[in-house]
Motif scaffolding. Structure first.
Motif, mmCIF file in Angstrom:
data_model
loop_
_atom_site.group_PDB
_atom_site.id
_atom_site.type_symbol
_atom_site.label_atom_id
_atom_site.label_comp_id
_atom_site.label_asym_id
_atom_site.label_seq_id
_atom_site.Cartn_x
_atom_site.Cartn_y
_atom_site.Cartn_z
ATOM 1 N N VAL A 1 55.440 66.167 4.002
ATOM 2 C CA VAL A 1 55.297 66.759 2.539
ATOM 3 C C VAL A 1 54.946 65.819 1.483
ATOM 4 O O VAL A 1 53.965 65.889 0.716
ATOM 5 C CB VAL A 1 56.403 67.698 2.365
ATOM 6 N N ILE A 2 55.744 64.659 1.473
ATOM 7 C CA ILE A 2 55.593 63.645 0.584
ATOM 8 C C ILE A 2 54.351 63.099 0.519
ATOM 9 O O ILE A 2 53.760 62.540 -0.433
ATOM 10 C CB ILE A 2 56.942 62.720 0.654
ATOM 11 N N ALA A 3 53.944 62.667 1.941
ATOM 12 C CA ALA A 3 52.947 62.013 1.923
ATOM 13 C C ALA A 3 51.382 62.900 1.761
ATOM 14 O O ALA A 3 50.482 62.358 1.198
ATOM 15 C CB ALA A 3 52.433 61.405 3.486
ATOM 16 N N HIS A 4 51.701 63.941 1.579
ATOM 17 C CA HIS A 4 50.560 65.036 1.345
ATOM 18 C C HIS A 4 50.184 64.705 -0.194
ATOM 19 O O HIS A 4 48.978 64.853 -0.589
ATOM 20 C CB HIS A 4 50.927 66.556 1.762
ATOM 21 N N PHE A 5 51.381 64.647 -1.028
ATOM 22 C CA PHE A 5 51.352 64.588 -2.429
ATOM 23 C C PHE A 5 50.917 63.107 -3.167
ATOM 24 O O PHE A 5 50.212 63.062 -4.000
ATOM 25 C CB PHE A 5 52.279 65.303 -3.013
ATOM 26 N N THR B 1 49.755 60.455 -0.992
ATOM 27 C CA THR B 1 48.658 59.574 -0.352
ATOM 28 C C THR B 1 47.317 60.215 -0.205
ATOM 29 O O THR B 1 47.362 61.541 -0.276
ATOM 30 C CB THR B 1 49.205 59.065 1.070
ATOM 31 N N LYS B 2 46.215 59.571 -0.120
ATOM 32 C CA LYS B 2 45.063 60.073 -0.033
ATOM 33 C C LYS B 2 44.334 60.335 1.487
ATOM 34 O O LYS B 2 43.671 60.778 1.940
ATOM 35 C CB LYS B 2 43.834 59.355 -0.576
ATOM 36 N N ASP B 3 45.155 59.501 2.302
ATOM 37 C CA ASP B 3 44.555 59.484 3.626
ATOM 38 C C ASP B 3 45.707 60.323 4.666
ATOM 39 O O ASP B 3 45.346 60.159 6.050
ATOM 40 C CB ASP B 3 44.451 58.073 4.495
ATOM 41 N N GLU B 4 46.703 60.745 4.245
ATOM 42 C CA GLU B 4 47.535 61.325 5.267
ATOM 43 C C GLU B 4 48.079 62.752 4.622
ATOM 44 O O GLU B 4 49.087 63.145 4.630
ATOM 45 C CB GLU B 4 48.899 60.496 5.450
ATOM 46 N N LYS B 5 46.989 63.655 4.286
ATOM 47 C CA LYS B 5 46.981 64.824 4.017
ATOM 48 C C LYS B 5 47.499 65.926 5.310
ATOM 49 O O LYS B 5 47.111 65.681 6.435
ATOM 50 C CB LYS B 5 45.567 65.591 3.511
ATOM 51 N N ILE B 6 48.361 66.612 5.017
ATOM 52 C CA ILE B 6 48.883 67.650 5.906
ATOM 53 C C ILE B 6 47.850 68.636 6.358
ATOM 54 O O ILE B 6 47.370 69.269 5.500
ATOM 55 C CB ILE B 6 50.431 68.187 5.719
ATOM 56 N N SER B 7 47.718 68.860 7.837
ATOM 57 C CA SER B 7 46.981 70.054 8.275
ATOM 58 C C SER B 7 47.760 71.116 8.740
ATOM 59 O O SER B 7 49.196 70.850 8.978
ATOM 60 C CB SER B 7 46.076 69.484 9.164
ATOM 61 N N PHE B 8 47.365 72.126 8.993
ATOM 62 C CA PHE B 8 48.049 73.474 9.508
ATOM 63 C C PHE B 8 48.616 73.124 10.866
ATOM 64 O O PHE B 8 49.912 73.318 11.339
ATOM 65 C CB PHE B 8 47.018 74.666 9.827
ATOM 66 N N LEU B 9 47.793 72.510 11.669
ATOM 67 C CA LEU B 9 48.132 72.052 13.097
ATOM 68 C C LEU B 9 49.415 71.068 13.038
ATOM 69 O O LEU B 9 50.084 71.050 13.755
ATOM 70 C CB LEU B 9 46.821 71.362 13.991
ATOM 71 N N LYS B 10 49.252 70.017 11.965
ATOM 72 C CA LYS B 10 50.031 68.944 12.119
ATOM 73 C C LYS B 10 51.559 69.569 11.673
ATOM 74 O O LYS B 10 52.560 69.270 12.287
ATOM 75 C CB LYS B 10 49.637 67.953 11.075
ATOM 76 N N LEU B 11 51.382 70.638 10.581
ATOM 77 C CA LEU B 11 52.522 71.202 10.245
ATOM 78 C C LEU B 11 53.127 71.936 11.291
ATOM 79 O O LEU B 11 54.590 72.159 11.510
ATOM 80 C CB LEU B 11 52.319 72.100 9.028
ATOM 81 N N ALA C 1 61.531 58.598 4.368
ATOM 82 C CA ALA C 1 60.230 59.253 4.082
ATOM 83 C C ALA C 1 59.550 58.449 2.954
ATOM 84 O O ALA C 1 58.517 58.159 3.362
ATOM 85 C CB ALA C 1 60.316 60.704 3.956
ATOM 86 N N PHE C 2 60.368 58.170 1.927
ATOM 87 C CA PHE C 2 59.532 57.358 0.898
ATOM 88 C C PHE C 2 59.269 56.272 1.331
ATOM 89 O O PHE C 2 58.326 55.497 0.738
ATOM 90 C CB PHE C 2 60.505 57.543 -0.108
ATOM 91 N N ALA C 3 60.392 55.744 2.076
ATOM 92 C CA ALA C 3 59.954 54.094 2.697
ATOM 93 C C ALA C 3 58.748 53.974 3.615
ATOM 94 O O ALA C 3 57.776 52.882 3.307
ATOM 95 C CB ALA C 3 61.262 53.507 3.114
ATOM 96 N N GLY C 4 58.503 55.013 4.205
ATOM 97 C CA GLY C 4 57.340 54.969 5.173
ATOM 98 C C GLY C 4 56.056 54.828 4.020
ATOM 99 O O GLY C 4 55.097 54.205 4.705
#
Length: 283
Positions: free
Chosen positions: A108-112, A114-124, A161-164
């Motif tokens: 969730v955090i990476a989706h908002f 980052t540009k390269d780790e957007k969440i997809s339906f399959l990933k969710l 999560a934030f650290a990653g």
């Protein structure tokens, strides 16, 4: 991910899975803040000769130093204190279950952020299936009281999560140097926060330190070298899938080291977790 990265992820899950066991043993002799301080302090001491032997350049830069303190706070101080404090009240099994929420927060955090780790339906879907697998895996265990300790364990997952995500800023530096900088910064933060308790620590024998030293070297120094290598090659979301594998490692360690009972739930839960990993790894 490549076979090499999968292998590193499994190794990381084993050494981090062991941390819950080592923490439980260390808390018999030490307070939670003493345990965390000497975990990061001993780990940084172990890394220093590795730096020197490998002749890795030590960079002195104020901006980099600041990043080490941020990373140390997010990846060590907050989560280590939270989990160790929680394990004074709840079982290691419940702590590892709550820690397994990390990929959900990370996605969730990476989706908002980052540009390269957007969440997809399959990933969710894969992430949610994995969490169900964790619950099934640990159903045979007695979790005890949740209360405030459980909230602290979840706080650790959010901090991880934030650290990653933040840790990717260190990708231009050697992973071993990153580990040393982060752990050294964590040691300074911990000593400033809890110097009174740390100075009053009493050790009667080397036996009392045994699990704390293993926690520092195996589940911290070695673990974070692997962590940074994976973070730079596969990203935060896939890296923190390791928290889904950790309860499997923790359960196996419990069976072989603590004579815990093997149940069919463990096998079924592990199977579901591997399905979730496959879904999340798909493009």
């Amino acid at each position: 991910m490549s076979l090499k990265n999968w292998t590193l992820l499994i190794i990381l899950s084993i050494v981090w899975g062991g941390s819950f066991y080592f923490i439980e043993k260390s808390l018999v002799y030490f307070t939670y803040e003493q345990t965390v301080f000497f975990r990061v302090f001993f780990a940084s001491i172990f890394i220093l000769p590795v730096l020197l032997i490998k002749r890795i350049k030590i960079i002195l830069d104020l901006k980099l130093l600041g990043m080490f303190f941020v990373m140390g706070g997010l990846n060590n101080v907050i989560p280590f204190l939270s989990i160790t404090y929680a394990q004074e009240t709840i079982t290691a099994s419940l702590a590892s279950l709550l820690n397994a929420t990390t990929p959900i927060f990370t996605a969730v955090i990476a989706h908002f952020l980052t540009k390269d780790e957007k969440i997809s339906f399959l990933k969710l879907i894969g992430i949610l299936i994995g969490f169900v697998g964790i619950i099934i895996l640990l159903l045979p265990h007695s979790f005890g009281n949740f209360e405030i300790a459980g909230i602290f364990a979840i706080l650790a997952a959010i901090s991880y999560a934030f650290a990653g995500i933040f840790g990717k800023k260190l990708k231009d530096y050697n992973p071993i140097f990153n580990v040393f900088g982060m752990l050294s910064a964590s040691s300074i933060i911990m000593y400033c926060l809890f110097f009174s308790s740390i100075n009053n620590m009493e050790v009667k024998s080397l036996y009392e330190l045994k699990d704390l030293i293993l926690l520092a070297i195996v589940s911290t120094s070695i673990a974070y070298i692997i962590y940074f290598r994976l973070l730079f090659s596969v990203g935060a979301v896939k890296l923190l899938l390791v928290t889904y594998l950790i309860p499997i490692s923790a359960s196996l360690l419990g069976i072989f080291l603590l004579n815990e009972e093997f149940t069919i739930n463990m096998l079924f839960g592990a199977g579901i977790i591997f399905v979730s990993l496959w879904l999340i790894n798909k493009k």
